[in-house]
Design a protein around this motif. Structure first.
Motif, PDB file in Angstrom:
ATOM      1  N   GLN A  58     -78.314 -54.632 -37.330  1.00 13.67           N
ATOM      2  CA  GLN A  58     -77.150 -53.777 -37.596  1.00 13.67           C
ATOM      3  C   GLN A  58     -76.813 -52.921 -36.375  1.00 13.67           C
ATOM      4  N   ARG A  59     -77.838 -52.385 -35.694  1.00 11.36           N
ATOM      5  CA  ARG A  59     -77.592 -51.597 -34.477  1.00 11.36           C
ATOM      6  C   ARG A  59     -76.969 -52.465 -33.382  1.00 11.36           C
ATOM      7  N   THR A  62     -73.317 -53.130 -34.193  1.00 13.42           N
ATOM      8  CA  THR A  62     -72.494 -51.954 -33.896  1.00 13.42           C
ATOM      9  C   THR A  62     -72.275 -51.823 -32.390  1.00 13.42           C
ATOM     10  N   TYR A  63     -73.321 -52.044 -31.613  1.00 18.47           N
ATOM     11  CA  TYR A  63     -73.233 -51.946 -30.160  1.00 18.47           C
ATOM     12  C   TYR A  63     -72.268 -52.991 -29.605  1.00 18.47           C
TER      13      TYR A  63
END
Length: 78
Positions: A58-59, A62-63
């Motif tokens: 998920q990170r 997003t990045y």
């Protein structure tokens, strides 16, 4: 005087067989609960790893989304 009731002797073979079956059952039950506990522990660890992997993905998502937006905004300025 009353006569004592006659006790039928248990025999070595029958006693040994009963002891073997009882010991095998007891050992089998112990192994079963040990393996069940190990399964629960490994399942919990695997679940924690899956949640950690999901958070990392998920990170990264997003990045990458932020990078794509920045690249799009830079291309529109040109």
């Amino acid at each position: 005087m009353a006569a004592l009731p006659l006790r039928k002797p248990v025999g070595a073979f029958r006693g040994g067989l009963f002891g073997f079956l009882f010991g095998s059952t007891l050992a089998g039950a112990g192994v079963y609960y040990y393996i069940l506990e190990e399964y629960k522990v490994s399942n919990e660890l695997l679940t924690e790893d899956i949640y950690a992997l999901q958070a990392a993905v998920q990170r990264i998502h997003t990045y990458v989304t932020n990078l794509e937006e920045k690249v799009d905004s830079l291309q529109k300025k040109k």
